[in-house]
Scaffold this motif. Structure first.
Motif, short mmCIF file in Angstrom:
data_model
loop_
_atom_site.label_atom_id
_atom_site.label_comp_id
_atom_site.label_asym_id
_atom_site.label_seq_id
_atom_site.Cartn_x
_atom_site.Cartn_y
_atom_site.Cartn_z
N LEU A 65 11.38 -14.08 -4.99
CA LEU A 65 10.28 -13.50 -5.61
C LEU A 65 8.84 -13.33 -5.15
CD1 LEU A 65 10.00 -13.52 -9.52
CD2 LEU A 65 7.91 -13.78 -8.28
N VAL A 66 8.18 -14.21 -4.53
CA VAL A 66 6.92 -14.09 -4.00
C VAL A 66 6.92 -13.33 -2.95
CG1 VAL A 66 5.20 -15.49 -2.87
CG2 VAL A 66 6.39 -16.48 -4.93
N GLN A 67 8.07 -13.02 -2.19
CA GLN A 67 8.23 -12.17 -1.09
C GLN A 67 8.03 -10.80 -1.37
OE1 GLN A 67 8.11 -13.00 2.49
NE2 GLN A 67 7.73 -11.02 2.48
N GLN A 68 8.84 -10.57 -2.57
CA GLN A 68 8.94 -9.12 -3.20
C GLN A 68 7.66 -8.97 -3.73
OE1 GLN A 68 12.09 -8.72 -5.80
NE2 GLN A 68 13.41 -8.86 -4.12
N VAL A 69 6.73 -9.88 -4.32
CA VAL A 69 5.43 -9.48 -4.69
C VAL A 69 4.60 -9.16 -3.54
CG1 VAL A 69 3.46 -10.62 -5.53
CG2 VAL A 69 5.39 -11.15 -6.74
N PHE A 70 4.74 -9.83 -2.50
CA PHE A 70 3.79 -9.37 -1.43
C PHE A 70 4.22 -8.15 -0.75
CE2 PHE A 70 2.43 -14.13 -1.09
CZ PHE A 70 1.29 -13.77 -1.60
N ASP A 71 5.53 -8.00 -0.61
CA ASP A 71 6.06 -6.81 0.16
C ASP A 71 5.54 -5.44 -0.88
OD1 ASP A 71 7.36 -8.18 1.86
OD2 ASP A 71 9.40 -7.86 1.06
N VAL A 72 5.54 -5.58 -2.46
CA VAL A 72 5.12 -4.41 -3.24
C VAL A 72 3.64 -4.44 -2.97
CG1 VAL A 72 5.09 -3.80 -5.71
CG2 VAL A 72 7.34 -4.55 -4.79
N CYS A 73 2.90 -5.19 -3.21
CA CYS A 73 1.62 -5.28 -3.07
C CYS A 73 1.02 -4.77 -1.74
CB CYS A 73 0.84 -6.60 -3.08
SG CYS A 73 0.88 -7.15 -4.89
N LYS A 74 1.54 -5.14 -0.75
CA LYS A 74 1.35 -4.48 0.68
C LYS A 74 1.31 -2.97 0.61
CE LYS A 74 2.11 -4.74 5.72
NZ LYS A 74 3.28 -4.50 6.28
N LEU A 75 2.73 -2.69 0.18
CA LEU A 75 3.20 -0.99 -0.09
C LEU A 75 2.02 -0.33 -0.93
CD1 LEU A 75 5.15 1.19 0.59
CD2 LEU A 75 6.45 0.41 -1.45
N LEU A 76 1.81 -0.99 -2.12
CA LEU A 76 0.87 -0.15 -2.96
C LEU A 76 -0.48 -0.24 -2.19
CD1 LEU A 76 2.04 -1.53 -6.57
CD2 LEU A 76 2.22 0.41 -5.62
N SER A 77 -0.99 -1.43 -1.47
CA SER A 77 -2.24 -1.17 -1.01
C SER A 77 -2.30 -0.32 0.09
CB SER A 77 -2.60 -2.77 -0.50
OG SER A 77 -2.67 -3.59 -1.24
N GLU A 78 -1.37 0.01 0.65
CA GLU A 78 -1.34 1.01 2.01
C GLU A 78 -1.30 2.39 1.32
OE1 GLU A 78 2.05 -0.07 3.96
OE2 GLU A 78 1.05 -1.91 5.34
N THR A 79 -0.55 2.67 0.14
CA THR A 79 -0.56 3.90 -0.33
C THR A 79 -1.98 4.08 -0.94
OG1 THR A 79 1.80 3.61 -0.67
CG2 THR A 79 0.83 5.39 -2.10
N LEU A 80 -2.69 3.24 -1.83
CA LEU A 80 -3.77 3.51 -2.51
C LEU A 80 -5.06 3.42 -1.57
CD1 LEU A 80 -2.81 1.78 -5.84
CD2 LEU A 80 -2.84 4.41 -5.34
N GLN A 81 -4.82 2.82 -0.26
CA GLN A 81 -6.05 2.66 0.64
C GLN A 81 -6.81 1.73 0.15
OE1 GLN A 81 -7.01 6.63 1.78
NE2 GLN A 81 -5.31 6.95 2.93
N SER A 82 -6.40 0.59 -0.54
CA SER A 82 -7.16 -0.25 -1.35
C SER A 82 -6.44 -1.45 -1.41
CB SER A 82 -7.78 0.09 -2.51
OG SER A 82 -8.62 -0.78 -3.03
N GLU A 83 -6.79 -2.53 -0.82
CA GLU A 83 -6.07 -3.97 -0.86
C GLU A 83 -6.14 -4.53 -2.22
OE1 GLU A 83 -6.38 -7.96 1.35
OE2 GLU A 83 -6.34 -6.27 2.76
N ALA A 84 -5.43 -4.79 -2.70
CA ALA A 84 -5.17 -5.28 -4.30
C ALA A 84 -3.95 -5.82 -4.80
CB ALA A 84 -5.88 -4.43 -5.15
N ILE A 85 -3.82 -6.49 -5.53
CA ILE A 85 -2.72 -7.11 -6.39
C ILE A 85 -2.51 -6.11 -7.36
CG2 ILE A 85 -1.42 -8.92 -7.74
CD1 ILE A 85 -2.64 -9.53 -4.65
N TRP A 86 -1.90 -5.13 -7.13
CA TRP A 86 -1.74 -3.90 -8.06
C TRP A 86 -0.66 -4.02 -9.37
CZ3 TRP A 86 -5.32 -0.63 -8.25
CH2 TRP A 86 -6.31 -0.46 -7.16
#
Length: 136
Positions: A65-86
């Protein structure tokens, strides 16, 4: 204008595909109360909090679960060009698919991250720490 930025972000989000993230269908700002909202796909399953009840999660599932959280957050941060817990890390909003056999998890994007939040608070990982504590 925050409304324009949110609309642009919704357009970007509608193109993201990840097995652990509910697909964004549409997003806008409510004209009555000015609150942002996202319409996402429906995922069958149970909330993580219901699956857990008063039990703890096995270590291997917690790590997944934690790995998936980080994978999704990384993808969203790259897409939105802003590092965050989205994503919403509340166990009530995380869906567990196939809880009895090879469970997978589904997260939703939290549109309220855009509202009046400082850049430093967006990067604050305390919501993930709180999630891990709830699992243990």
């Amino acid at each position: 204008n925050e409304g324009k930025a949110f609309s642009t972000a919704c357009e970007l989000l509608s193109h993201i595909q990840h097995p652990a993230l509910r697909k964004t269908i549409f997003g806008d700002i409510d004209p009555i109360d000015g609150m942002p909202y996202l319409v996402t796909e429906w995922i069958e399953g149970e909330s993580l909090s219901n699956v857990l009840g008063s039990n703890t999660m096995p270590v291997d599932m917690t790590i997944a679960l934690v790995q998936q959280v980080f994978d999704v957050c990384k993808l969203l941060s790259e897409t939105l060009q802003s590092e965050a817990i989205w994503i919403d890390t509340n166990p009530q909003s995380i869906i567990v698919c196939n809880p009895n056999e090879n469970p997978t998890f589904s997260f939703r994007i939290c549109p309220f991250k855009w509202l009046g939040t400082s850049r430093e608070h967006l990067k604050d990982m305390s919501s993930i720490v709180d999630l891990i504590e709830a699992l243990m």
